[in-house]
Design a protein around this motif. Structure first.
Motif, PDB file in Angstrom:
ATOM      1  N   GLU A  31     -28.275   5.721 -26.269  1.00  0.00           N
ATOM      2  CA  GLU A  31     -27.865   6.106 -27.678  1.00  0.00           C
ATOM      3  C   GLU A  31     -29.704   5.988 -27.775  1.00  0.00           C
ATOM      4  O   GLU A  31     -30.639   4.910 -26.430  1.00  0.00           O
ATOM      5  N   TYR A  36     -27.573   9.087 -31.383  1.00  0.00           N
ATOM      6  CA  TYR A  36     -26.796   9.235 -30.443  1.00  0.00           C
ATOM      7  C   TYR A  36     -26.874  10.353 -29.512  1.00  0.00           C
ATOM      8  O   TYR A  36     -26.692  11.474 -30.782  1.00  0.00           O
ATOM      9  N   ASP A  81     -25.149   1.130 -40.750  1.00  0.00           N
ATOM     10  CA  ASP A  81     -24.734   0.508 -39.804  1.00  0.00           C
ATOM     11  C   ASP A  81     -23.735   0.667 -39.047  1.00  0.00           C
ATOM     12  O   ASP A  81     -22.701   2.018 -39.734  1.00  0.00           O
ATOM     13  N   ILE A  82     -23.888   1.107 -37.527  1.00  0.00           N
ATOM     14  CA  ILE A  82     -22.639   2.127 -37.107  1.00  0.00           C
ATOM     15  C   ILE A  82     -21.915   1.825 -36.198  1.00  0.00           C
ATOM     16  O   ILE A  82     -22.471   0.626 -34.743  1.00  0.00           O
ATOM     17  N   ASP A  83     -20.505   1.120 -36.104  1.00  0.00           N
ATOM     18  CA  ASP A  83     -19.310   0.608 -35.047  1.00  0.00           C
ATOM     19  C   ASP A  83     -19.572   1.782 -34.070  1.00  0.00           C
ATOM     20  O   ASP A  83     -18.631   2.425 -34.289  1.00  0.00           O
ATOM     21  N   VAL A  84     -20.014   1.567 -32.905  1.00  0.00           N
ATOM     22  CA  VAL A  84     -19.908   2.358 -31.154  1.00  0.00           C
ATOM     23  C   VAL A  84     -18.587   1.648 -30.641  1.00  0.00           C
ATOM     24  O   VAL A  84     -18.967   0.421 -29.904  1.00  0.00           O
ATOM     25  N   SER A  85     -17.894   2.518 -30.251  1.00  0.00           N
ATOM     26  CA  SER A  85     -16.445   1.661 -29.622  1.00  0.00           C
ATOM     27  C   SER A  85     -16.514   2.593 -28.356  1.00  0.00           C
ATOM     28  O   SER A  85     -16.475   3.895 -28.348  1.00  0.00           O
ATOM     29  N   PHE A  93     -17.773   6.397 -33.398  1.00  0.00           N
ATOM     30  CA  PHE A  93     -18.531   6.105 -33.823  1.00  0.00           C
ATOM     31  C   PHE A  93     -18.687   6.204 -35.650  1.00  0.00           C
ATOM     32  O   PHE A  93     -17.602   7.233 -36.151  1.00  0.00           O
ATOM     33  N   GLN A  94     -18.360   4.616 -35.804  1.00  0.00           N
ATOM     34  CA  GLN A  94     -17.695   4.066 -37.083  1.00  0.00           C
ATOM     35  C   GLN A  94     -18.452   4.322 -38.098  1.00  0.00           C
ATOM     36  O   GLN A  94     -18.625   2.928 -37.970  1.00  0.00           O
ATOM     37  N   THR A  95     -18.431   4.116 -39.161  1.00  0.00           N
ATOM     38  CA  THR A  95     -19.668   3.803 -40.266  1.00  0.00           C
ATOM     39  C   THR A  95     -18.572   3.544 -41.616  1.00  0.00           C
ATOM     40  O   THR A  95     -16.935   3.598 -41.161  1.00  0.00           O
ATOM     41  N   LYS A  96     -18.918   3.289 -42.845  1.00  0.00           N
ATOM     42  CA  LYS A  96     -18.217   2.778 -43.761  1.00  0.00           C
ATOM     43  C   LYS A  96     -17.383   3.501 -44.115  1.00  0.00           C
ATOM     44  O   LYS A  96     -16.115   3.827 -45.175  1.00  0.00           O
ATOM     45  N   THR A  99     -15.835   8.411 -39.552  1.00  0.00           N
ATOM     46  CA  THR A  99     -15.720   8.340 -38.057  1.00  0.00           C
ATOM     47  C   THR A  99     -15.623  10.163 -37.688  1.00  0.00           C
ATOM     48  O   THR A  99     -14.882  10.152 -38.035  1.00  0.00           O
TER      49      THR A  99
END
Length: 184
Positions: A31, A36, A81-85, A93-96, A99
């Motif tokens: 990051e 990223y 806002d990014i959800d990183v898993s 990488f997922q946003t509203k 993905t």
């Protein structure tokens, strides 16, 4: 040279028989301040989110540097806002709105809106030419690439992204005046 995939309210869907280079190996993810990076055996993928619906994906081959100027995105990046898993087999990488799912082995990137597959990047290669392949269906046309004396759909053509005038053409010219490395 950087190859850019610009994603905004997609028109792509589907899959293809083409596959990513089996030689490309996922190394790690990092990051940075506003993006990223995914490091692979032959370069780095850079993921820059501009809005929840727009992600610019650039591939920077080993030994080359990232060029800030973009032909695809004219806006400034903002906080998204990014959800990183990450698991042993993937990075997500997922946003509203969008993905990006990165499969580690064999390496492949796929983009989704909700659960609907929008497009897969099936590989970038550089030898005497630079080539990027996408997994799209037979029914999907490709538009863009700049001014050329061709059909509106560029599907089936190998188009140079090099500015060189072609004078005296009849009803066809694959290289005419301005070329743009953007495809919709």
């Amino acid at each position: 040279m950087r190859i850019v995939l610009f994603l905004l309210l997609f028109v792509f869907t589907g899959e293809s028989a083409l596959s990513q280079s089996v030689d490309r190996v996922f190394k790690d993810i990092s990051e940075k301040e506003n993006h990223y990076e995914i490091h692979v055996s032959d370069g780095t993928y850079r993921f820059q989110f501009y809005t929840p619906d727009i992600v610019e994906t650039s591939f920077i081959p080993e030994g080359e540097t990232f060029q800030e100027k973009s032909h695809a995105v004219v806006m400034s990046a903002r906080q998204v806002d990014i959800d990183v898993s990450q698991t042993d087999s993937s990075v997500v990488f997922q946003t509203k709105g969008i993905t990006a799912r990165i499969q580690k082995a064999p390496f492949q990137i796929a983009y989704y809106r909700g659960n609907k597959l929008l497009i897969k990047e099936n590989g970038y290669s550089k030898d005497s030419l630079e080539t990027i392949q996408f997994g799209i269906t037979e029914e999907e046309p490709l538009y863009g690439g700049g001014a050329r004396a061709l059909n509106m759909s560029r599907r089936g053509y190998r188009l140079e992204l090099y500015n060189r005038a072609h004078y005296g053409y009849g009803d066809r010219s694959e290289l005419l005046n301005y070329t743009m490395p953007v495809v919709l």
